[in-house]
Enzyme design. Sequence first.
Site, PDB file in Angstrom:
ATOM      1  N   CYS A  88      -2.356   8.261   3.961  1.00 41.68           N
ATOM      2  CA  CYS A  88      -2.258   7.708   2.613  1.00 41.68           C
ATOM      3  C   CYS A  88      -3.561   7.867   1.851  1.00 41.68           C
ATOM      4  CB  CYS A  88      -1.848   6.235   2.682  1.00 41.68           C
ATOM      5  SG  CYS A  88      -2.952   5.216   3.683  1.00 41.68           S
ATOM      6  N   GLU A 136       0.888  -1.161   0.000  1.00 43.42           N
ATOM      7  CA  GLU A 136       0.000   0.000   0.000  1.00 43.42           C
ATOM      8  C   GLU A 136       0.924   1.208   0.000  1.00 43.42           C
ATOM      9  OE1 GLU A 136      -1.388   3.147   2.319  1.00 43.42           O
ATOM     10  OE2 GLU A 136      -2.082   1.489   3.575  1.00 43.42           O
TER      11      GLU A 136
END
Length: 673
Positions: free
Chosen positions: A295, A256
């Site tokens: 994120c 990720e």
Amino acid sequence: MSLLRSYVSGGWHTPSVEGAPLHDAVTGEEIARISSAGVDMGAALRYGREVGGPALRELTFHQRAQLLKALGLYLKEHKAELYALSARSGATRSDSWIDIDGGFGVLLGYASKAKRELPNDKVYVDGPVEPLGRGGTFVGQHICTPLHGVAVQINAFNFPMWGPLEKFAPAFIAGVPSLIKPASQTAYVTEKMVELMLASGLLPEGSLQLVCGSAGDLLDHLTEQDLVGFTGSASTAQHLRTHQAVIRSSVRFNAEADSLNCSILGPDAVAGTPEFDLFVGQLVAEMTTKAGQKCTAIRRALVPASLIDEVGEAVAAKLAEVVIGNPADRSVKMGALAGLEQREEVLRSLKALRENASVVYGDGALSLVDADAERGAFMSPMLLRAAADAVQPHEVEAFGPVSTLMPYDSIDDAVTLAARGAGSLVGSIVSADTDFVRDVVIGVAPWHGRLLVLDREDAGESTGHGSPLPMLVHGGPGRAGGGEEMGGMRGVLHHMQRTAVQGSPRALSAITNRWVTGAPRREDAVHPFRKTLAELRLGDTVVAGPREVTLEDIEHFAEFTGDTFYAHMDEEAAAANPFFGGRVAHGYLVVSFAAGLFVSPEPGPVLANYGLENLRFVTPTFPGDQLTVTLTVKQITPREDQEYGEVRWDADVANQKGESVAKYDVLTLVAKS
């Protein structure tokens, strides 16, 4: 200053060297030192495989879920000290709530889903039985079993609790031990969390290890049974993904990474509409929560060209109200970045973004509450505005309180701009126009792991653009890493091997703990409904019938229920129906008669019938047909925390020709003793 410890091979390890300093993001004070010197990485992985793995695999999915729930509740009781440490990373109280209580939520969420969706067993059955031969004696079934390795989990600095826990939870449910490697900047929070988890006494030995400091040669010791889960920069993900051990052993690697997420405002959401206000409020929240160090934060705000001036003014006005400073002051709404080095990195990226963008907000003097701008890692939120053809907003991520407004002229234009991010974790569409929403969602979905559609109807319950949830996928394609860290049972199955097993129905029944059509049945003098959960066995069967279905039965059922559909009541119309050719019994009449045939009515171990699944009416039932039902124990699932369990029965209702007229599963709750 204290040295952060690692927990490996069954004990705490304190490094023998001084270590690198870690600083309070608010005051700049040194609060700890960190090093992994002296940790035997290969031994730690072997310990996880040889001690943690077998201990976890001895438990069923439900037993692991029960431990995970207890762990989440235990951590909640100790969250005060975690909040105190989190504040030193620059996080406000609400920032810490996302990280800390959000982490608890992942544990509790996975525990709940596992108990609902997984069997109380050690093997997961994936999909239906596949017939492989005409006679029914050769069949296939996919099963999933836990990998016999360690899930190496390399985490980012911005979520020192939620980040590790959202990787740990699905691995634990799957039966795979975890080795957590936190980012150094905020590892002191993760170390305390792991200390509490181990002190709970709930975790099987070897199921959780911690390495604080450099990963060293950790990846050199990976095998084909290990996994790597990584959160961080795209460049680091690429470096780790191409490690020789990862390539050599085809190690499962989930990343990720960087994500230039976007939020798209619909043309209908003009100033004065709820959607306009929702877009502005969401953008400000995503810029300032965790000081933009998420994120999932909105890096690109795509706005109709005709609305961009109004949006810019509204966002700037709300940003001006944001109080920045020491999170210890309850009036503060945005704290510091994780450290001075992180701020310098954001400022370098911001410089690149400003080459082709103007500043809408953020060039003024920085006013702080109870904080020093020189010692603490503070910066102002920065809202930029770039032209539609600007390149940098689609390539450069300033991992802080920075976002760029960009105009679009049409749906195709908005979709094209969104796709230029080259793969994102999340995007949002703020609009009440469902035609616009549908076109945009279908257009941008291939570039996104998750999409939020925000409007006045769901705003009250929406968790927001930047909030991943354990039941939904967290990950994204392309630049975002190409992985899925969560996503309900998808996250669990990532840690398991799917295997196709071929054999006889009897063999597959033994392997899967589910009775398979064609496997032996057992009929005895004791009706299965008279047996407790402990006494029941797969294949226990009762055959009951026949019972004739008469025209009077059909008409009475129609009158009693009100279901007077023509196929049951009108001979001429039913005869013209290509499926029937005459009047037929109601399907639910067939099911009701079947229940009357197989039930044992006296009080006993069967406590309740709580549903039917997979019901299919296979062959029409006509007046004069004789029905016989065969009821077979298909699956037995004890409930760990109750005095009863679930029994799934295979029900097959056949006519006098031996043709199945209805097939389904009956679900009952049965006392354990």
